[in-house]
Scaffold this motif. Structure first.
Motif, PDB file in Angstrom:
ATOM      1  N   LEU A  14       0.815  -1.216   0.000  1.00 38.52           N
ATOM      2  CA  LEU A  14       0.000   0.000   0.000  1.00 38.52           C
ATOM      3  C   LEU A  14       0.856   1.277   0.000  1.00 38.52           C
ATOM      4  O   LEU A  14       0.525   2.233  -0.708  1.00 38.52           O
ATOM      5  N   PRO A  15       1.965   1.322   0.783  1.00 37.63           N
ATOM      6  CA  PRO A  15       2.826   2.520   0.709  1.00 37.63           C
ATOM      7  C   PRO A  15       3.377   2.746  -0.699  1.00 37.63           C
ATOM      8  O   PRO A  15       3.433   3.888  -1.173  1.00 37.63           O
ATOM      9  N   LEU A  20       3.389   5.456  -6.053  1.00 31.93           N
ATOM     10  CA  LEU A  20       3.272   5.373  -7.508  1.00 31.93           C
ATOM     11  C   LEU A  20       2.122   6.234  -8.024  1.00 31.93           C
ATOM     12  O   LEU A  20       2.205   6.824  -9.099  1.00 31.93           O
ATOM     13  N   GLY A  21       1.023   6.301  -7.271  1.00 36.70           N
ATOM     14  CA  GLY A  21      -0.080   7.190  -7.625  1.00 36.70           C
ATOM     15  C   GLY A  21      -0.927   6.703  -8.783  1.00 36.70           C
ATOM     16  O   GLY A  21      -0.901   5.523  -9.164  1.00 36.70           O
ATOM     17  N   TRP A  29       0.200   1.461 -10.319  1.00 42.02           N
ATOM     18  CA  TRP A  29       0.690   0.269  -9.620  1.00 42.02           C
ATOM     19  C   TRP A  29      -0.010  -1.012 -10.079  1.00 42.02           C
ATOM     20  O   TRP A  29       0.164  -2.069  -9.478  1.00 42.02           O
ATOM     21  N   ALA A  30      -0.777  -0.947 -11.161  1.00 40.90           N
ATOM     22  CA  ALA A  30      -1.428  -2.144 -11.692  1.00 40.90           C
ATOM     23  C   ALA A  30      -1.465  -2.065 -13.209  1.00 40.90           C
ATOM     24  O   ALA A  30      -1.652  -0.995 -13.787  1.00 40.90           O
ATOM     25  N   SER A  31      -1.250  -3.216 -13.857  1.00 38.66           N
ATOM     26  CA  SER A  31      -1.230  -3.240 -15.312  1.00 38.66           C
ATOM     27  C   SER A  31      -1.852  -4.540 -15.813  1.00 38.66           C
ATOM     28  O   SER A  31      -1.604  -5.616 -15.264  1.00 38.66           O
TER      29      SER A  31
END
Length: 282
Positions: A14-15, A20-21, A29-31
């Protein structure tokens, strides 16, 4: 034990997610990682022309049914003449198909070695297949369009958009009934929906009293809508839901919108010259 179209790779911390925003529509943070689409071969039995609400003549391939990714595919849009010519798609061809994004059927390529000797290139006709009016193509477009503003197909498709859930949300008025109303000339425009009488509807085949009452109630309920939804329902080219919201916010009433000048339209964030001209010419 079932098909999936891909996976999502993400950062669990989570940090780190916070660090990353986000970008406009997705997190950094996701792809998504899509798998290569499943493909199959089939035969194009025919190519038919469908006419949309803006008059666009769209070629659609009618194919021998084939299973792709657990779905039986029988139709695929061929988009326009440029696409047909580029891929050299002909009636009778054996073709490789897939579901674009694992959703929309598309013709990938032609299996040339299986082509019949007598096959001929396919060309979209220069007249509308519904009303026989002349088709035209703008210099900046690859799509041919019917020139007849009263084309029954354009009216039917416009009405289907008008009553759809994201537009006027008019329940109990399905595609088949719309086509019957247009065919019998009971509806020649959006406003005619609000003039339908119970006794006229009851004369239609398979239209009972209860379904007629439900339809008339739905028509009455649809009068209580927002300006944004009504503008979107009109089906003006290039005016989607977000643009309709911006227009409603800027003008506040339908009368102000109907009397809008080009400079007023261009002052709206979502609208450029192309959209403004489309609104003014509608």
């Amino acid at each position: 034990p079932f098909d999936i179209d891909g996976i999502v790779i993400k950062v669990n911390s989570l940090p780190l997610q916070n660090q990353l925003g986000m970008i406009a529509r997705s997190p950094r943070w996701a792809s998504a990682a899509k798998y290569a689409p499943e493909q199959a071969t089939t035969i194009i039995e025919n190519i038919v022309i469908q006419v949309g609400r803006t008059g666009a003549l769209t070629p659609v391939a009618i194919m021998t049914p084939v299973n792709v990714g657990g779905v039986t595919i029988t139709h695929a849009t061929l988009h326009n003449q440029n696409e047909i010519t580029r891929k050299d798609i002909r009636i009778g061809d054996t073709v490789l198909i897939q579901r674009a994004g694992d959703v929309i059927p598309e013709v990938v390529s032609v299996v040339i070695e299986k082509r019949r000797e007598a096959s001929q290139p396919f060309f979209i006709p220069e007249i509308c297949p519904i009303c026989q009016s002349q088709a035209f193509k703008s210099e900046d477009e690859s799509v041919s369009r019917c020139s007849n503003p009263g084309c029954p197909a354009k009216l039917s498709e416009s009405l289907k958009h008008f009553v759809s859930r994201r537009a006027m949300n008019l329940d109990h008025l399905g595609d088949k009934l719309i086509e019957v109303l247009v065919d019998k000339k009971m509806v020649k425009g959006f406003s005619d929906l609000y003039r339908l009488k119970k006794e006229d509807l009851l004369q239609l085949e398979r239209q009972g009293e209860k379904s007629t009452d439900n339809l008339l109630a739905a028509i009455e309920n649809s009068k209580h809508t927002t300006l944004a939804r009504f503008i979107f329902a009109l089906g003006i080219r290039f005016v989607g839901e977000q643009t309709a919201k911006e227009i409603a916010l800027a003008f506040g009433s339908i009368n102000n919108f109907l009397n809008a000048q080009q400079e007023e339209l261009l002052a709206i964030r979502e609208i450029g010259p192309k959209v403004a001209n489309s609104i003014l010419s509608s």
